[in-house]
Design an enzyme around this catalytic site. Structure first.
Site, PDB file in Angstrom:
ATOM      1  N   GLY A 140       0.802  -1.220   0.000  1.00 51.75           N
ATOM      2  CA  GLY A 140       0.000   0.000   0.000  1.00 51.75           C
ATOM      3  C   GLY A 140       0.833   1.266   0.000  1.00 51.75           C
ATOM      4  N   LEU A 147       0.539   3.645  -2.192  1.00 53.46           N
ATOM      5  CA  LEU A 147       1.001   3.466  -3.570  1.00 53.46           C
ATOM      6  C   LEU A 147       1.648   4.734  -4.129  1.00 53.46           C
ATOM      7  CD1 LEU A 147      -2.118   1.543  -4.934  1.00 53.46           C
ATOM      8  CD2 LEU A 147      -0.030   0.601  -3.916  1.00 53.46           C
ATOM      9  N   HIS A 148       2.660   4.520  -4.970  1.00 60.81           N
ATOM     10  CA  HIS A 148       3.317   5.629  -5.679  1.00 60.81           C
ATOM     11  C   HIS A 148       3.457   5.224  -7.148  1.00 60.81           C
ATOM     12  CE1 HIS A 148       6.895   3.139  -5.463  1.00 60.81           C
ATOM     13  NE2 HIS A 148       6.802   3.113  -4.144  1.00 60.81           N
ATOM     14  N   GLY A 206       5.788   4.124  -8.837  1.00 57.39           N
ATOM     15  CA  GLY A 206       6.471   2.844  -9.076  1.00 57.39           C
ATOM     16  C   GLY A 206       5.465   1.694  -9.112  1.00 57.39           C
ATOM     17  N   HIS A 207       4.525   1.699  -8.156  1.00 56.45           N
ATOM     18  CA  HIS A 207       3.491   0.654  -8.133  1.00 56.45           C
ATOM     19  C   HIS A 207       2.597   0.769  -9.374  1.00 56.45           C
ATOM     20  CE1 HIS A 207       4.115   1.148  -3.618  1.00 56.45           C
ATOM     21  NE2 HIS A 207       4.403  -0.116  -3.837  1.00 56.45           N
ATOM     22  N   GLN A 217      12.322  -3.241  -9.768  1.00 60.65           N
ATOM     23  CA  GLN A 217      13.765  -3.509  -9.705  1.00 60.65           C
ATOM     24  C   GLN A 217      14.434  -2.849  -8.492  1.00 60.65           C
ATOM     25  OE1 GLN A 217      16.220  -2.344 -13.184  1.00 60.65           O
ATOM     26  NE2 GLN A 217      17.711  -1.843 -11.591  1.00 60.65           N
ATOM     27  N   LYS A 218      13.794  -1.833  -7.910  1.00 58.57           N
ATOM     28  CA  LYS A 218      14.404  -1.184  -6.742  1.00 58.57           C
ATOM     29  C   LYS A 218      14.696  -2.222  -5.653  1.00 58.57           C
ATOM     30  CE  LYS A 218      12.104   1.278  -3.710  1.00 58.57           C
ATOM     31  NZ  LYS A 218      12.431   0.602  -2.442  1.00 58.57           N
ATOM     32  N   GLN A 257      14.978  -8.735  -3.357  1.00 64.19           N
ATOM     33  CA  GLN A 257      13.648  -9.353  -3.217  1.00 64.19           C
ATOM     34  C   GLN A 257      13.274 -10.087  -4.512  1.00 64.19           C
ATOM     35  OE1 GLN A 257      10.110  -7.576  -1.151  1.00 64.19           O
ATOM     36  NE2 GLN A 257       9.542  -6.966  -3.209  1.00 64.19           N
TER      37      GLN A 257
END
Ligand code: PAF
Length: 272
Positions: free
Chosen positions: A31, A33-34, A36-37, A148-149, A153
């Site tokens: 959540g 959200l920015h 990137g999402h 990719q950040k 992960q």
């Protein structure tokens, strides 16, 4: 858009979609959200008929002294952003739905989870792998998309999918940056104006090192030193085998005030 909180309801709706031959794309998030999402949602919509986005602030990936309690939440804003970006299903379970008691089974990632953030945040990737595996089983998507950040992960999840034979294609989408280069992150909102300026040292250092790589520098230590010169305080920069012969990534993690930010650049040798 449908907002669903129960696994049973989600399964029902998605069974219908699958019966109709629709391809399902999945964007797991915590959540706040920015852009990137939203880029992940756009990528999913380009590849799939139905995009599911989950919002779940996963307690098992936070250490006891980490920011679970203060992690930013704004469900109404997130819901609107999802609707505006074309998410078909917003899945927002609570902790009891994801970890019904007496929950006691975890996914334990291996070596990939040990360095970098894994060294700094013990148990973090165990929590990530467990929740992502559970969410994959709940949604059963054709593809799942990650930024990719969070490069480590992505690697841990790709390995989990291969090791556990999960029939899901993992797609990594390039990092979305603010106009001045700072990688977008929900944690950027913790930064005061002064810290926000200092945080730029992370991407500037990485870009400077990537420029040197493009100019032919292959010694990992020298590239790390270039990146470090820009950074106020670095907690991890792990050297690859030096000189660099294969595609590598330079990963940085730095405390800006009390906020830990991460970023990376891929160092890719162009074949000539
Ligand atoms: O990257 C994140 O936001 C989280 O680690 C994820 C993948 C949603 C799991 O909680």
């Amino acid at each position: 858009m449908q907002t669903i909180t129960a696994v049973a309801g989600l399964r029902c709706v998605l069974a219908e979609a699958r019966k109709a031959g629709r391809r399902v794309g999945f964007v797991p998030t915590m959540g706040y959200l920015h852009d990137g999402h939203l880029r992940l949602v756009e990528a999913s919509r380009a590849l799939c008929d139905v995009t599911v986005l989950s919002i779940f602030v996963n307690p098992t990936q936070f250490g006891p002294t980490e920011d679970l309690g203060t992690y930013q939440r704004d469900f109404a804003r997130d819901e609107k952003l999802c609707r505006d970006t074309g998410v078909a299903i917003l899945f927002a379970p609570d902790a009891k739905e994801v970890y019904p008691p007496p929950f006691e089974t975890f996914v334990e990632p291996g070596e990939l989870a040990k360095p970098l953030c894994g060294a700094f945040r013990p148990g973090h990737f165990r929590g990530v792998a467990t929740v992502v595996c559970k969410l994959f089983n709940m949604v059963q998507p054709d593809i799942a998309l990650f930024g990719q950040k969070d490069l480590q992960q992505c690697s841990v999840i790709r390995r989990m999918v291969a090791d556990l034979n999960l029939p899901i294609e993992i797609i990594t989408v390039p990092t979305v940056r603010e106009p001045d280069g700072l990688a977008m992150s929900s944690r950027n909102r913790f930064l005061c104006a002064k810290e926000r300026r200092r945080a730029l040292a992370i991407s500037r250092g990485l870009f400077a090192a990537a420029d040197e790589f493009r100019s032919g520098e292959r010694e990992a230590d020298r590239l790390i030193a270039i990146a470090k010169r820009h950074l106020a305080m670095v907690d991890t920069l792990k050297p690859a085998e030096s000189p660099l012969r294969r595609a590598s990534a330079l990963c940085a993690a730095a405390f800006i005030g009390s906020t830990r930010l991460i970023d990376n650049v891929i160092l890719q040798q162009v074949a000539i």
